[in-house]
Design a protein around this motif. Sequence first.
Motif, short mmCIF file in Angstrom:
data_model
loop_
_atom_site.label_atom_id
_atom_site.label_comp_id
_atom_site.label_asym_id
_atom_site.label_seq_id
_atom_site.Cartn_x
_atom_site.Cartn_y
_atom_site.Cartn_z
N ARG A 302 0.94 -1.23 -0.16
CA ARG A 302 -0.03 0.11 -0.05
C ARG A 302 0.87 1.28 -0.08
NH1 ARG A 302 -4.46 -1.61 4.62
NH2 ARG A 302 -2.58 -2.40 5.40
N GLN A 303 0.27 2.23 -0.94
CA GLN A 303 1.12 3.54 -0.91
C GLN A 303 1.25 4.10 0.43
OE1 GLN A 303 -0.77 6.77 -2.68
NE2 GLN A 303 1.14 7.57 -3.99
N ASP A 304 2.11 4.88 0.64
CA ASP A 304 2.20 5.90 1.75
C ASP A 304 2.91 6.98 1.31
OD1 ASP A 304 2.92 7.55 3.99
OD2 ASP A 304 4.03 5.97 5.12
N ALA A 305 1.86 8.00 1.03
CA ALA A 305 2.03 9.33 0.30
C ALA A 305 2.96 10.16 1.03
CB ALA A 305 0.98 9.93 -0.15
N ARG A 306 3.30 9.97 2.22
CA ARG A 306 4.27 10.73 2.98
C ARG A 306 5.64 10.47 2.60
NH1 ARG A 306 2.55 8.75 9.02
NH2 ARG A 306 2.80 7.00 7.54
N LYS A 307 5.81 9.13 1.87
CA LYS A 307 7.20 8.57 1.25
C LYS A 307 7.07 8.83 -0.09
CE LYS A 307 8.33 7.47 5.46
NZ LYS A 307 8.26 5.89 6.07
N TYR A 308 8.53 8.64 -0.83
CA TYR A 308 8.46 8.70 -2.35
C TYR A 308 7.90 7.63 -2.85
CZ TYR A 308 9.73 10.54 -6.78
OH TYR A 308 9.57 11.15 -8.00
N MET A 309 6.55 7.40 -3.13
CA MET A 309 5.80 6.28 -3.71
C MET A 309 4.94 6.81 -4.87
SD MET A 309 5.29 4.10 -0.15
CE MET A 309 4.59 2.45 -0.86
N PRO A 310 5.29 7.29 -5.78
CA PRO A 310 4.47 7.95 -6.78
C PRO A 310 3.69 6.96 -7.63
CG PRO A 310 6.92 7.75 -7.78
CD PRO A 310 6.77 7.18 -6.17
N ILE A 311 2.53 7.84 -8.05
CA ILE A 311 1.65 6.94 -8.80
C ILE A 311 2.20 7.03 -10.30
CG2 ILE A 311 -0.89 6.98 -9.48
CD1 ILE A 311 -1.57 7.79 -6.65
N GLU A 312 2.30 8.16 -10.82
CA GLU A 312 2.57 8.46 -12.19
C GLU A 312 3.95 7.94 -12.94
OE1 GLU A 312 0.05 9.34 -14.13
OE2 GLU A 312 -1.38 10.06 -12.44
#
Length: 393
Positions: A302-312
């Motif tokens: 699962r993405q943690d948007a606080r970390k560098y885990m980009p969608i695009e």
Amino acid sequence: MMFSDSSRLPGFFGRLWLRLGRGLFKLALWLLVLGALGIAIGYGYYAWKFSGPVPAEEQVPPGEAAMTQDIIQTAIRIVDQHREPTRYLRDAHAKAHGCVTAEVSVPQNLPADLRQGVFAQPGKVWQAWMRLSNGNAYPQFDQLQDARGMAIKLLDVPGQQLMADQAGKHEQDFVMFNHANFFVSDVAEYRQNIGAQADGKQVLAFFPSWDPRSWQLRHLLIAKATLADAPASPTLATYYSVSPYKFGSANAKFRVVPDPGSCPPYTVAKQNQDLPNFLRTALHQQLTTDQQPACFMLQIQRQDARKYMPIEDTSVQWKESDAPFQTVAMIRVPPQDFDTPAQNLMCDNLSFNPWHGIEAHRPIGGINRLRKAVYEAVSDYRHARNAALNPTP
């Protein structure tokens, strides 16, 4: 006097070679220092660039729709280039090692926050098709370096399908290959890359101009890592979704990892890797000849948007240190005779698409938006041409 002068020559040349050697050593040392400094700067740059929070929602760039249409035409051109006399092949993952039946089971003790979509009901067992393949757009010997793919299609999935033309099929597909990140970032890069390869100009795929700022060295290294040696069997590889999906209200990536501990002990027999289809032979040996099942775990990150885990940006691997994978289902491929003419024909005609599914697992990000358009267009084109070549009596 002449004898005296000539006697000095060995000493002169010795000193000359010594000085030359010292100079070359210093030059090599400086090159090593500069190379190490360049690598350190590169790592520092990417550590800075690939850090910090990212959006938790999709960000659609301008012009993406027009670029997608260009890519569709290129993909169809590739299908035409690689067609065989009696059939049109996929534009990627053309060679299947086999399509097999599988059971995908949701654990009874699955934590409540992981009970999303097709994993919502603990103890649920889905019947599925699994296609194992090579990644190349043209069938080639298994011993050649290539990507390896796994696609899973869950059957009889309730709920509204994402694509209108799938309304009566009730499927959920998971499409993966054996590397954690992709060798392009977005649709713009994909258009440039696939266009160069379709024109037979592979160098331009990662070096589109003389301007070093346009060079994609990191992506070239990803592509080289993706084109790996074949595993001993398709059942021994790990497969990744690469691009993200919805997972209920969260965003996540999927992967499938071998789970030998859930199956009876079995060692894959050594195959003759000089044979063109030894991966199919290994699969047949295990499932048909030896009557041994294969077991896997289906996991999410699962993405943690606080970390560098980009969608695009699909070229960025989400770090497990930022978000570990969690098991949401067990996969069992039972012993079976899959290598029959009827099943191989069915396998060739079966379409796997990450957009075949429900809203809870909707694909997100630019590469997945591209997939929706390209997969649908190429599948329609390929099936129409195959129907014309092989009309039903």
